[in-house]
Scaffold this motif. Structure first.
Motif, PDB file in Angstrom:
ATOM      1  N   TRP A  32      25.092 -13.027  52.990  1.00 47.33           N
ATOM      2  CA  TRP A  32      25.193 -14.481  52.803  1.00 47.33           C
ATOM      3  C   TRP A  32      26.163 -15.090  53.804  1.00 47.33           C
ATOM      4  CZ3 TRP A  32      25.518 -15.153  46.747  1.00 47.33           C
ATOM      5  CH2 TRP A  32      24.237 -14.966  46.207  1.00 47.33           C
ATOM      6  N   GLU A  35      24.260 -15.744  56.855  1.00 44.01           N
ATOM      7  CA  GLU A  35      23.231 -16.765  56.674  1.00 44.01           C
ATOM      8  C   GLU A  35      23.789 -18.165  56.423  1.00 44.01           C
ATOM      9  OE1 GLU A  35      19.807 -16.349  56.914  1.00 44.01           O
ATOM     10  OE2 GLU A  35      20.363 -14.398  57.723  1.00 44.01           O
ATOM     11  N   VAL A  66      20.208 -19.602  44.761  1.00 47.59           N
ATOM     12  CA  VAL A  66      19.351 -18.435  44.998  1.00 47.59           C
ATOM     13  C   VAL A  66      19.081 -17.652  43.714  1.00 47.59           C
ATOM     14  CG1 VAL A  66      19.191 -16.239  46.257  1.00 47.59           C
ATOM     15  CG2 VAL A  66      20.078 -18.275  47.404  1.00 47.59           C
ATOM     16  N   LYS A  67      20.137 -17.361  42.968  1.00 46.96           N
ATOM     17  CA  LYS A  67      19.981 -16.492  41.799  1.00 46.96           C
ATOM     18  C   LYS A  67      19.591 -17.255  40.531  1.00 46.96           C
ATOM     19  CE  LYS A  67      21.234 -12.562  43.701  1.00 46.96           C
ATOM     20  NZ  LYS A  67      20.332 -11.424  43.791  1.00 46.96           N
ATOM     21  N   LEU A  71      15.650 -20.229  44.482  1.00 46.06           N
ATOM     22  CA  LEU A  71      15.259 -20.663  45.814  1.00 46.06           C
ATOM     23  C   LEU A  71      15.357 -19.504  46.809  1.00 46.06           C
ATOM     24  CD1 LEU A  71      17.099 -24.109  46.118  1.00 46.06           C
ATOM     25  CD2 LEU A  71      14.709 -23.714  45.606  1.00 46.06           C
ATOM     26  N   THR A  72      14.579 -19.595  47.864  1.00 51.11           N
ATOM     27  CA  THR A  72      14.723 -18.647  48.967  1.00 51.11           C
ATOM     28  C   THR A  72      15.974 -19.027  49.740  1.00 51.11           C
ATOM     29  OG1 THR A  72      13.456 -20.029  50.479  1.00 51.11           O
ATOM     30  CG2 THR A  72      12.202 -18.405  49.176  1.00 51.11           C
ATOM     31  N   LEU A  73      16.400 -18.143  50.642  1.00 49.48           N
ATOM     32  CA  LEU A  73      17.568 -18.482  51.464  1.00 49.48           C
ATOM     33  C   LEU A  73      17.278 -19.721  52.304  1.00 49.48           C
ATOM     34  CD1 LEU A  73      18.981 -15.052  52.643  1.00 49.48           C
ATOM     35  CD2 LEU A  73      19.715 -16.483  50.756  1.00 49.48           C
ATOM     36  N   GLY A  75      15.230 -22.120  51.555  1.00 57.85           N
ATOM     37  CA  GLY A  75      15.243 -23.258  50.631  1.00 57.85           C
ATOM     38  C   GLY A  75      16.661 -23.676  50.268  1.00 57.85           C
TER      39      GLY A  75
END
Length: 115
Positions: A32, A35, A66-67, A71-73, A75
């Motif tokens: 993360w 990213e 995310v969790k 959502l996707t990364l 997103g």
């Protein structure tokens, strides 16, 4: 995930402490970090990461998106770029609701012991 009050005085948290706070692997936190540029822990000698409270709050946002929201990364990045303030407010509301649920569960447990 609420921070423990006895740790409120700490300035820096290790990667293992932060991973335990969110119940994730340390490798996920490192990923993360790559990213999401907003997650920038201080690196001490030997590349040891030291997370500040603002890093932890940023991780909390990513974790929420995310969790918890699924959502996707990509997103999550887009959501943070488009409307970070609303995302922060949403994550705070979810956190407060979790605390209320915990308190209600504790009250119910106490009531069950009385009856």
């Amino acid at each position: 995930m609420p921070l423990k009050t006895d740790k409120e005085l700490k300035l820096y948290y290790s990667i293992s402490e932060v991973a335990r706070m969110f119940d994730v692997n340390e490798s996920l936190l490192r990923y993360w970090e790559k990213e999401f540029p907003m997650i920038q822990p201080k690196k001490a000698g030997g590349n040891i990461r030291q997370y500040r409270k603002e890093d932890i709050e940023n991780i909390r946002l990513v974790y929420h998106l995310v969790k918890e929201k699924g959502l996707t990364l990509a997103g999550a990045k887009q959501r943070l770029k488009q409307n970070r303030e609303t995302t922060v407010q949403s994550a705070e509301i979810v956190e407060r609701l979790k605390k209320v649920r915990e308190e209600l569960a504790a009250m119910r447990k106490q009531l069950d012991m009385i009856v």
